[in-house]
Scaffold this motif. Sequence first.
Motif, PDB file in Angstrom:
ATOM      1  N   LEU A 178       4.938  -0.107 -10.082  1.00  0.00           N
ATOM      2  CA  LEU A 178       4.214   1.152  -9.359  1.00  0.00           C
ATOM      3  C   LEU A 178       2.933   1.036  -8.922  1.00  0.00           C
ATOM      4  O   LEU A 178       2.164   0.511  -9.882  1.00  0.00           O
ATOM      5  CB  LEU A 178       4.576   2.467  -9.909  1.00  0.00           C
ATOM      6  N   ALA A 179       2.740   1.284  -7.713  1.00  0.00           N
ATOM      7  CA  ALA A 179       0.957   1.258  -7.486  1.00  0.00           C
ATOM      8  C   ALA A 179       0.211   2.290  -8.349  1.00  0.00           C
ATOM      9  O   ALA A 179       0.758   3.407  -8.683  1.00  0.00           O
ATOM     10  CB  ALA A 179       0.934   1.808  -6.082  1.00  0.00           C
ATOM     11  N   PRO A 180      -1.163   2.173  -8.760  1.00  0.00           N
ATOM     12  CA  PRO A 180      -1.746   2.813  -9.486  1.00  0.00           C
ATOM     13  C   PRO A 180      -2.166   4.106  -8.715  1.00  0.00           C
ATOM     14  O   PRO A 180      -2.287   4.267  -7.604  1.00  0.00           O
ATOM     15  CB  PRO A 180      -3.259   2.021  -9.610  1.00  0.00           C
ATOM     16  N   PHE A 181      -2.243   5.226  -9.523  1.00  0.00           N
ATOM     17  CA  PHE A 181      -2.632   6.520  -8.929  1.00  0.00           C
ATOM     18  C   PHE A 181      -4.339   6.391  -8.695  1.00  0.00           C
ATOM     19  O   PHE A 181      -4.862   5.700  -9.129  1.00  0.00           O
ATOM     20  CB  PHE A 181      -2.201   7.755  -9.744  1.00  0.00           C
ATOM     21  N   THR A 182      -4.508   7.201  -7.702  1.00  0.00           N
ATOM     22  CA  THR A 182      -5.951   7.365  -7.509  1.00  0.00           C
ATOM     23  C   THR A 182      -6.784   8.465  -8.690  1.00  0.00           C
ATOM     24  O   THR A 182      -5.933   9.503  -9.018  1.00  0.00           O
ATOM     25  CB  THR A 182      -6.345   8.123  -6.240  1.00  0.00           C
ATOM     26  N   ARG A 214       0.242  10.825  -7.882  1.00  0.00           N
ATOM     27  CA  ARG A 214      -0.464   9.572  -6.601  1.00  0.00           C
ATOM     28  C   ARG A 214      -2.023   9.889  -7.004  1.00  0.00           C
ATOM     29  O   ARG A 214      -2.917   9.223  -6.666  1.00  0.00           O
ATOM     30  CB  ARG A 214      -0.137   9.902  -5.239  1.00  0.00           C
ATOM     31  N   ILE A 215      -2.531  11.285  -7.707  1.00  0.00           N
ATOM     32  CA  ILE A 215      -3.682  11.536  -7.919  1.00  0.00           C
ATOM     33  C   ILE A 215      -3.766  11.982  -9.348  1.00  0.00           C
ATOM     34  O   ILE A 215      -2.931  13.055  -9.659  1.00  0.00           O
ATOM     35  CB  ILE A 215      -4.294  12.544  -6.997  1.00  0.00           C
ATOM     36  N   VAL A 216      -4.749  11.667 -10.430  1.00  0.00           N
ATOM     37  CA  VAL A 216      -5.014  12.382 -11.421  1.00  0.00           C
ATOM     38  C   VAL A 216      -6.405  12.669 -11.241  1.00  0.00           C
ATOM     39  O   VAL A 216      -7.227  11.914 -11.012  1.00  0.00           O
ATOM     40  CB  VAL A 216      -5.033  11.196 -12.529  1.00  0.00           C
TER      41      VAL A 216
END
Length: 488
Positions: A180-184, A124-126
């Motif tokens: 899928l939703a994009p990661f932050t 969910r975060i990069v």
Amino acid sequence: MKLQDDRLDALDPRIARPAYDRAALSHGIVHVGLGNFHRAHQAVYLDDLFALGLDHDWAICGAGVRAPDAKMRDALRAQDCLSTVIELAADGTSPRIIGAMVDFVEVAPDNAPLIAKMAEPATRIVSLTVTEGGYYVDATTGTFDPTHPDIVADGAAPEAPRTVFGAIVAALRARRDAGLAPFTVMSCDNIPGNGHVTRDAVAGTARLQDPEFAEWIAANVAFPNGMVDRITPATGDGERALAASFGLEDPVPVTCEPFRQWVLEDNFPQGRPALEKVGVTFTDRVHDYERMKIRILNGGHAIIAYAGALLGCEFADDAMAHPLVSAFLRKVETTEILPHVHAVPDFSPADYLTLIEGRFANPAVKDTIRRLCLDGSNRQPKFIVPSIADGLRAGVPVTGLALESALWCRYAFGTFEDGTAIAPNDPNWDALTALAAEAKDQPELWLGQRAVYGEIAGNAEFAGLFADWLRLIWAEGAEAAIKIYLDA
């Protein structure tokens, strides 16, 4: 003793260890760039959070995009992704084992394993620590450079990107295609407006492949701005020996000062760990914190670095103990940098300067002057030149900053004042040394580096100050030049 999960209970009792069940952790963050700073900063905050029994689904999966990153992967994987972090205070050392990372992606030329990990629903975060120079910013324009060969290559071969930004684009596309939703995407590098800079790099890389997808990224992916701070020296034999003094066999231990700070915009559409519970500040005033830190601390490092190097100082605390260097720092900061910095809820600019003077002087950290001199061609335009530009616009002194720039030029000549060679210390070292040699007689040539000096490259007032200082340094030495500045 080698670090291993099943040996933690046998460690020296002076060593703090993860206060949670590492087997219960799962990754929520993919972090690219597993250098010392990340492991002494973001990973420590998460370790603290996990110890509260919270957010165990937000552990870190490490990653890298360069061949040398494989060495760090091998070292960390061999010790179950545990890191030794030793805090260095004037009154003693505090070692701890950080367990916030649970895996490290295989490093491959086409970055396929990294893309696959970022495309997983759990990611969910990069987050990134790829150094100040790793964002492909054209210093002349201050914007993303799509003509850089690495970026051009990613545009031509998006299925096998060579940069982290190309890999992020590929992973975002895979997620979109899978529904899928994009990661932050969260930068943890010392760059003004690091969220905006990262957005421009990701969208700019995508634009070479698919302009429509680039617009989708700009509209749908979150890039929070943030400010990060902790002095973290490079690891060498001394740091490994310090770890060994606690019975630890760790090829990549991290040492750091006790102080740490992290300020973030709260812009995480897919959720985030509750980092506010372990001291992270969430605010819409990140830019004020960022300006204070980058101008006063990072700019301060540059001020003591080249002066200290030319006056024979080995460590930052040596430089602060040198009456000329510490006085040079305080005068330049108070007269030429602080007037352009805004107060934040935690500090006034003057209070922050006092804080960083104490941090620089910490005798336990042993941050080398050589590390502070590293990569001036990327650091000067971010940490020093903005204060010069502000001073010129406001009509306030920039005399000391001109002297700092002349000291950098003299250092880049490649020898100390006794003739001893300076080992290469910049990605552009050969070009810098050649230019510094020419600038000895023609100072204006040094300021012709528009990639460094940008809008001030052609400023006659600054050029005159710089030329006077550089000629004085060559004629009478750095010590004499600094004394004249302090006595003025």
